[in-house]
Design a protein around this motif. Structure first.
Motif, short mmCIF file in Angstrom:
data_model
loop_
_atom_site.label_atom_id
_atom_site.label_comp_id
_atom_site.label_asym_id
_atom_site.label_seq_id
_atom_site.Cartn_x
_atom_site.Cartn_y
_atom_site.Cartn_z
N GLN A 37 0.85 -1.19 0.00
CA GLN A 37 0.00 0.00 0.00
C GLN A 37 0.88 1.23 0.00
O GLN A 37 1.54 1.55 0.98
N GLY A 40 -1.69 7.14 -0.02
CA GLY A 40 -2.86 7.63 -0.75
C GLY A 40 -3.43 6.65 -1.76
O GLY A 40 -4.25 7.05 -2.60
N MET A 41 -3.01 5.41 -1.69
CA MET A 41 -3.46 4.43 -2.68
C MET A 41 -4.10 3.23 -1.99
O MET A 41 -3.96 3.02 -0.79
N GLY A 42 -4.78 2.44 -2.80
CA GLY A 42 -5.29 1.17 -2.30
C GLY A 42 -4.20 0.12 -2.32
O GLY A 42 -3.06 0.38 -2.66
N PHE B 91 -12.08 1.22 1.96
CA PHE B 91 -11.68 0.70 0.66
C PHE B 91 -12.74 -0.25 0.13
O PHE B 91 -13.17 -1.18 0.82
N GLY B 106 -9.95 -0.26 -4.64
CA GLY B 106 -10.01 1.14 -5.02
C GLY B 106 -9.00 1.95 -4.22
O GLY B 106 -8.30 1.41 -3.35
#
Lengths: 112, 115
Positions: A37, A40-42, B91, B106
């Motif tokens: 991860q 700021g991301m999945g 998420f 996502g």
């Protein structure tokens, strides 16, 4: 019943160093996964395993290796650490009968 | 290949109010699962709710429910009676209904519950 455990919780590496992230589950799950991860991301899948001795690449496998010699353990190996591998790493497991994945607490890795 | 899109980077809600988080997905699988995971500041990934695509009935778990629109490929999460402990990243994820159950996530929605 501890679920999925990961060690270490935090680690700082220098460029070019190697390390192994440990993952163990006590739920007798056949399936195990490694995700990363980025800020700021999945989560993105690195590698997965459907049983002892069977592993396969996910979306972002470059720079990593895995092995699965037992049902319980699924270590992730970084051979030559690069700054691009700075991330939080999650291990997860699931059973073949149920698709729900259970996650470990994560390892925050910084490569300087 | 699967893709998951969460179009709301951040949201806020007053305590005790209701909030809905949006998620759209695309998949070539005929059978698949959809999930909402919560990630509080502790970083732990916690399953909130899951939906099997072959089930028409929307899943519910206490204060959490989903609105699953299969034709529109939409999977929104409704949180009722919001509590301070609901403050977290949420998420949305999808995965095939068979095989290795790999998940596609996502980018997440940061939810803040305001006292």
């Amino acid at each position: 019943n501890a679920g999925v455990t990961q060690t270490p919780k935090f680690r700082i590496l220098k460029i070019g160093q190697s390390m192994t992230l440990q993952c163990t589950q006590d739920m007798n799950h056949n399936y195990m996964y490694w995700y990363r991860q980025d800020p700021g991301m999945g989560l993105k899948l690195i590698y997965y395993s459907v049983g002892a001795g069977i592993t396969d690449k996910g979306e972002v496998p470059n720079g990593y290796n895995v092995s699965r010699s037992t049902t319980e353990d699924f270590p992730l190996r970084l051979e030559l650490a690069a700054p691009s591998q700075t991330s939080v790493y999650f291990c997860a497991s699931s059973s073949p009968q149920r698709a729900t994945q259970f996650f470990g607490p994560g390892t925050r890795l910084t490569v300087l | 290949a699967q893709t998951v899109t969460q179009s709301q980077p951040e949201m806020s809600v007053q305590e005790a109010e209701t909030v809905t988080l949006s998620c759209t997905y695309d998949t070539s699988e005929s059978n698949y699962y959809l999930f909402w995971y919560k990630q509080p500041p502790s970083r732990q990934m916690i399953l909130v709710i899951r939906q099997e695509a072959y089930k028409q009935q929307n899943a519910t778990e206490n204060r959490f429910s989903v609105n699953f629109q299969k034709a529109a490929k939409s999977f929104s999460l409704k949180i009722s009676d919001s509590q301070l402990g609901d403050t977290a990243m949420y998420f949305c994820a999808s995965g095939p209904g068979a095989g290795s159950y790999q998940l596609t996530f996502g980018k997440g929605t940061k939810l803040s519950v305001i006292p």
